[in-house]
Write a protein that holds these residues in place. Structure first.
Motif, mmCIF file in Angstrom:
data_model
loop_
_atom_site.group_PDB
_atom_site.id
_atom_site.type_symbol
_atom_site.label_atom_id
_atom_site.label_comp_id
_atom_site.label_asym_id
_atom_site.label_seq_id
_atom_site.Cartn_x
_atom_site.Cartn_y
_atom_site.Cartn_z
ATOM 1 N N GLU A 128 -39.858 64.838 61.909
ATOM 2 C CA GLU A 128 -38.925 65.919 62.229
ATOM 3 C C GLU A 128 -39.187 67.116 61.318
ATOM 4 O O GLU A 128 -38.969 67.039 60.101
ATOM 5 N N GLN A 129 -39.670 68.214 61.905
ATOM 6 C CA GLN A 129 -40.004 69.399 61.125
ATOM 7 C C GLN A 129 -39.514 70.648 61.849
ATOM 8 O O GLN A 129 -39.255 70.620 63.062
ATOM 9 N N LYS A 130 -39.381 71.752 61.095
ATOM 10 C CA LYS A 130 -38.926 72.995 61.713
ATOM 11 C C LYS A 130 -39.601 74.192 61.069
ATOM 12 O O LYS A 130 -40.015 74.158 59.907
ATOM 13 N N ASN A 188 -40.708 81.422 57.993
ATOM 14 C CA ASN A 188 -40.433 80.357 57.024
ATOM 15 C C ASN A 188 -41.037 79.069 57.573
ATOM 16 O O ASN A 188 -40.384 78.312 58.278
ATOM 17 N N GLY A 189 -42.300 78.844 57.227
ATOM 18 C CA GLY A 189 -43.023 77.684 57.732
ATOM 19 C C GLY A 189 -43.197 76.645 56.652
ATOM 20 O O GLY A 189 -44.307 76.430 56.169
ATOM 21 N N SER A 190 -42.110 76.013 56.271
ATOM 22 C CA SER A 190 -42.144 75.035 55.188
ATOM 23 C C SER A 190 -42.058 73.629 55.761
ATOM 24 O O SER A 190 -40.991 73.180 56.182
ATOM 25 N N GLY A 250 -43.372 85.851 54.292
ATOM 26 C CA GLY A 250 -43.147 84.414 54.306
ATOM 27 C C GLY A 250 -44.409 83.649 53.973
ATOM 28 O O GLY A 250 -45.443 84.235 53.584
ATOM 29 N N TYR A 251 -44.330 82.331 54.122
ATOM 30 C CA TYR A 251 -45.447 81.466 53.734
ATOM 31 C C TYR A 251 -45.430 80.204 54.590
ATOM 32 O O TYR A 251 -44.371 79.710 54.985
#
Length: 273
Positions: free
Chosen positions: A50-52, A37-39, A258-259
């Motif tokens: 801030e990203q995850k 899950n690379g959103s 996932g995307y």
């Protein structure tokens, strides 16, 4: 005729017992597959540093716990060859965090995940989004004429083909609902996202997010939404696995689900009137 009789018998048995028994169907479980899950989401008015990215695996239909994946090396590199490291700060969480990400509209980014000797990559461009301008409510919607309808308006820019995704999270539902739109028929004009709910009532809260997305992510999400709605009917062909943009560079057949996408977003909280 034997096949039709057999199907009819099964339907009759299920119908007669539906009031008393819970039907638990034995299902085959495939080997676990990596889910990425690379959103990356950049909310308007924020820095976006801030990203995850979350790593999990698929699991059985009846399982209630989603397995997390630890021990991966996760990076995102932009077209200027600047690399941002995503670190799993909480052991065994499967959540990889970055605190210094730099989002830039129309810049291309490459995500790389190295896990168990295999390298997964995906490439995507960060898309801008038109801001939400107004929200309108109607209380006479739906087939019954009593459903709450919400229209979320925005002004589509006319200088490019744009694609949008809407997420609606109400205070009465555990899971959000999604919708996607393209400006093919309203380019350069005001348009709206549409949400309806027969159960939502005055005082309930609705969190609305609009995303700018790529054409490929639009097509990916459109397929997922159709599958989730069960649009094919009870006797339709089972849907095939919807593949995203993530490629296993080491062993292509061992693909991940996932995307990887990057979106500018605008968010509004609305109280139902």
């Amino acid at each position: 005729m034997k096949i039709l009789s057999y199907i009819s018998a099964i339907i009759a048995i299920v119908f007669l017992n539906s009031c008393e028994d819970v039907v638990h169907v034995d299902l085959d479980t495939a080997a676990p597959r990596l889910v990425i899950n690379g959103s990356i989401q950049w909310q308007k008015g924020t820095v976006g540093n801030e990203q995850k990215i979350r790593l999990t695996t698929t699991t059985g239909y009846y399982d209630t716990v989603i397995p997390s994946i630890s021990g991966a090396t996760v990076t995102v590199t932009n077209s200027d060859n600047v690399t941002f490291n995503f670190i799993e700060e909480v052991p065994n969480s499967g959540i990889y965090l970055c605190h210094n990400f730099v989002p830039e509209i129309d810049k291309t980014y490459v995500m790389t995940v190295v896990l168990n000797g295999e390298t997964y990559t995906a490439t995507e461009t960060l898309k801008s989004v038109a801001p939400i301008t107004t929200i309108e409510q109607k209380n006479e919607g739906g087939f019954s004429g009593t459903d709450v309808e919400i229209k979320t308006f925005y002004n589509d820019p006319g200088n490019a083909d744009n694609f949008y995704m809407f997420k609606y999270k109400s205070s009465i539902n555990a899971m959000p609902t999604y919708d996607v739109s393209e400006d093919k028929f309203y380019q350069g004009n005001e348009f709206f996202g549409y949400y309806t709910n027969e159960d939502i009532a005055a005082g309930d809260q609705l969190n609305i997010t609009i995303y700018g997305i790529s054409k490929r992510y639009f097509e990916y999400m459109k397929k997922l939404i159709l599958i989730s709605m069960g649009s094919g009917g009870p006797f339709s062909t089972p849907p095939a696995t919807v593949r995203g943009n993530i490629v296993n560079q080491t062993h292509p057949d061992n693909y991940a689900l996932g995307y990887f996408n990057l979106s500018e977003t605008d968010i509004k909280n609305y109280t139902i009137q």
